[in-house]
Design a protein around this motif. Structure first.
Motif, mmCIF file in Angstrom:
data_model
loop_
_atom_site.group_PDB
_atom_site.id
_atom_site.type_symbol
_atom_site.label_atom_id
_atom_site.label_comp_id
_atom_site.label_asym_id
_atom_site.label_seq_id
_atom_site.Cartn_x
_atom_site.Cartn_y
_atom_site.Cartn_z
ATOM 1 N N ALA A 1 4.870 1.029 -7.361
ATOM 2 C CA ALA A 1 3.865 1.389 -6.352
ATOM 3 C C ALA A 1 4.290 2.531 -5.439
ATOM 4 O O ALA A 1 3.477 3.421 -5.172
ATOM 5 N N PHE B 1 3.499 5.991 -6.950
ATOM 6 C CA PHE B 1 2.090 6.366 -6.955
ATOM 7 C C PHE B 1 1.570 6.595 -5.535
ATOM 8 O O PHE B 1 0.730 7.461 -5.318
ATOM 9 N N MET B 2 2.073 5.845 -4.589
ATOM 10 C CA MET B 2 1.643 6.033 -3.204
ATOM 11 C C MET B 2 2.091 7.401 -2.694
ATOM 12 O O MET B 2 1.348 8.089 -2.002
ATOM 13 N N ALA C 1 -0.068 10.097 -4.206
ATOM 14 C CA ALA C 1 -1.432 10.126 -3.695
ATOM 15 C C ALA C 1 -1.504 10.481 -2.210
ATOM 16 O O ALA C 1 -2.591 10.688 -1.686
ATOM 17 N N ALA D 1 -3.193 9.066 -11.224
ATOM 18 C CA ALA D 1 -2.193 8.425 -10.365
ATOM 19 C C ALA D 1 -2.876 7.577 -9.298
ATOM 20 O O ALA D 1 -2.430 6.462 -8.990
ATOM 21 N N ASP D 2 -3.981 8.089 -8.734
ATOM 22 C CA ASP D 2 -4.743 7.309 -7.751
ATOM 23 C C ASP D 2 -5.296 6.034 -8.369
ATOM 24 O O ASP D 2 -5.238 4.960 -7.764
ATOM 25 N N GLU E 1 -2.531 3.559 -8.859
ATOM 26 C CA GLU E 1 -2.160 2.948 -7.578
ATOM 27 C C GLU E 1 -3.148 1.843 -7.211
ATOM 28 O O GLU E 1 -2.748 0.752 -6.792
ATOM 29 N N ASP E 2 -4.430 2.121 -7.387
ATOM 30 C CA ASP E 2 -5.450 1.109 -7.099
ATOM 31 C C ASP E 2 -5.284 -0.115 -7.985
ATOM 32 O O ASP E 2 -5.414 -1.249 -7.520
ATOM 33 N N ILE F 1 -2.526 -1.190 -9.344
ATOM 34 C CA ILE F 1 -1.329 -1.925 -8.913
ATOM 35 C C ILE F 1 -1.645 -2.752 -7.676
ATOM 36 O O ILE F 1 -1.249 -3.911 -7.578
ATOM 37 N N GLU F 2 -2.369 -2.160 -6.744
ATOM 38 C CA GLU F 2 -2.739 -2.899 -5.536
ATOM 39 C C GLU F 2 -3.611 -4.103 -5.880
ATOM 40 O O GLU F 2 -3.415 -5.192 -5.342
#
Length: 73
Positions: free
Chosen positions: A10, A13-14, A17, A57-58, A61-62, A64-65
């Protein structure tokens, strides 16, 4: 150990982004500018590819969240 994998992935990716223009998009812009300087033609091909990578990548990230969110009770 697999359950903790998103915690290690995470931050990457954070960080990717966090910028308004992602690193891939910036690299694509640089390549496009270099090609334009040599050929005199404006195409934007690599910038678009960079934007697509940043969007991916965004999305990752979403995902993963969402995967690490606690299920509703």
């Amino acid at each position: 150990m697999k359950q903790f994998a998103p915690l290690f992935i995470a931050p990457f990716f954070m960080a990717a982004a966090a910028c308004s223009d992602g690193p891939a998009e910036n690299a694509g812009e640089d390549v496009d500018e270099a090609i334009e300087d040599v050929t005199g033609e404006e195409q934007g091909t690599f910038e678009e590819a960079g934007e697509n990578l940043d969007d991916a990548a965004d999305d990752a990230e979403d995902a993963i969240e969402d995967a690490t969110d606690e299920p509703p009770r």
